[in-house]
Design an enzyme around this catalytic site. Sequence first.
Site, short mmCIF file in Angstrom:
data_model
loop_
_atom_site.label_atom_id
_atom_site.label_comp_id
_atom_site.label_asym_id
_atom_site.label_seq_id
_atom_site.Cartn_x
_atom_site.Cartn_y
_atom_site.Cartn_z
N ASN A 208 -9.46 4.47 -13.53
CA ASN A 208 -9.87 3.25 -12.83
C ASN A 208 -10.89 3.62 -11.76
O ASN A 208 -11.20 4.79 -11.56
CB ASN A 208 -8.66 2.51 -12.25
CG ASN A 208 -7.93 3.35 -11.24
OD1 ASN A 208 -8.43 3.65 -10.17
ND2 ASN A 208 -6.71 3.78 -11.61
N ASP A 276 -1.06 1.98 -15.01
CA ASP A 276 0.23 1.38 -15.39
C ASP A 276 0.77 1.97 -16.69
O ASP A 276 1.96 1.92 -16.94
CB ASP A 276 0.06 -0.14 -15.54
CG ASP A 276 -0.11 -0.80 -14.18
OD1 ASP A 276 0.53 -0.35 -13.21
OD2 ASP A 276 -0.92 -1.74 -14.06
O1 C5P Z 1 2.14 -2.82 -9.18
P1 C5P Z 1 0.90 -2.43 -8.53
O2 C5P Z 1 0.15 -1.34 -9.23
O3 C5P Z 1 -0.02 -3.55 -8.15
O4 C5P Z 1 1.40 -1.84 -7.11
C1 C5P Z 1 0.56 -1.24 -6.25
C2 C5P Z 1 1.31 -0.30 -5.36
O5 C5P Z 1 2.26 0.44 -6.11
C3 C5P Z 1 0.42 0.74 -4.74
O6 C5P Z 1 0.96 1.10 -3.49
C4 C5P Z 1 0.49 1.89 -5.73
O7 C5P Z 1 0.20 3.13 -5.12
C5 C5P Z 1 1.93 1.81 -6.20
N1 C5P Z 1 2.14 2.22 -7.57
C6 C5P Z 1 2.83 3.39 -7.82
N2 C5P Z 1 3.08 3.76 -9.12
C7 C5P Z 1 2.67 3.00 -10.15
C8 C5P Z 1 1.97 1.82 -9.90
C9 C5P Z 1 1.71 1.47 -8.61
O8 C5P Z 1 3.19 4.09 -6.88
N3 C5P Z 1 2.93 3.38 -11.39
#
Ligand code: C5P
Length: 400
Positions: A208, A276
């Site tokens: 990304n 993700d």
């Molecule tokens: O769910 P989302 O990606 O939007 O969440 C963002 C937050 O979760 C950020 O603080 C990111 O660093 C953390 N995150 C994480 N591990 C993942 C996905 C997101 O620590 N697999």
Amino acid sequence: MLAGKRILLIIAGGIAAYKSLDLIRRLTEAGAKVTPVVTRAGAQFVTPLSVAALAGRKVYRDLFDLTDEAEMGHIELSRAADLVVVAPATADLMAKMAAGHADDLASTLLLATDKPVLIAPAMNVRMWQHPATRRNLATLLADGVRMVGPGTGAMACGEFGPGRMAEPADIATAIEAALGTGPLQGRHIVVTSGPTHEPIDPVRYIANRSSGAQGSAIAGALAGLGARVSFVTGPARVPAPQGVAVTRVETARAMLAAVEAALPADAAVFAAAVADWHVTNAGAAKTKKTADGAPPVWELAENPDILATVAQMARDRRPALVIGFAAETDDVIAQATAKRARKGCDWMLANDVSPETGIMGGAENAVTLITESGAEAWPRMTKDAVARRLARRIADALGA
Ligand code: C5P
């Protein structure tokens, strides 16, 4: 707090020297004893009289000032301090330091000292970006010299860019950190940053656009307040800050393992833009086009959520303060508030990363801090300023 700390402050010749007067005032108010040295060029920008008046002490100027030698030799002067600070540090003085010159009082003191040295560079953008200054800076950092700033902005010469001397308040904070007196001294904080790369085959990956700028700034600001920082970073474009323990990872799964290995911690900030999904059938060899033109089928599985995993750990392992980021493109506050509850973290920093905001990969950020007591919108500011404000809040929350 700088009570009783002795600081040798070298003021070199740059327009930013006027800010050093404010720095002296702040340091003396905080209880430090400041011994000022003004170079010949420095004296063109600030009068030694005002420097002496603010420091409440004699100003040292010339290597061959015999009166000075009778009072205190230059070797002794270079060591009778807990920290040597150069503010402003000009391109010329940095070059002399890097090459080990000793042709005036300032350069001689810097060569003779056995104390830590902190520089606050200040110069024109082109001079800062010149390969010679890059080389000199790399040499100085490798020699263990600490640096604060420079900031980016409009310059006295009319140009715009990096090269502005750090503000006196930030230099004072860096001095506290260098002297081990910052409010986060003795605290351990884990920070994740950057994107992750999820391999598809040996040459391709899912990634990304995260630059790692915000995470790097946060780690730097926390270290600046004296914290021991474990910085776990994916392949970011922005370099890791000084003074943190860096673990470099590629995938989300490796990032989780590195974070778990870094625990226990007093706080954790999850600024990484973690993918993700990862590809479960990643090839060991480069994927080839097929004769019949059929595209490859890559299967995805969800990555571990590092933030949620740590936020939901048992009380004895969970950091007291767990902070996440919610980068959203619409309905930002509502989404981030829901995300805070879903992940179980204490604070969520919400930001709008719609392309028109220019935040993703840019120098500025506009965040809203969401805590259990509600949402607090911070004005748009540089990512460094967001980092400093967050670091202060973390120090307050930890009762530091
Ligand atoms: O769910 P989302 O990606 O939007 O969440 C963002 C937050 O979760 C950020 O603080 C990111 O660093 C953390 N995150 C994480 N591990 C993942 C996905 C997101 O620590 N697999």
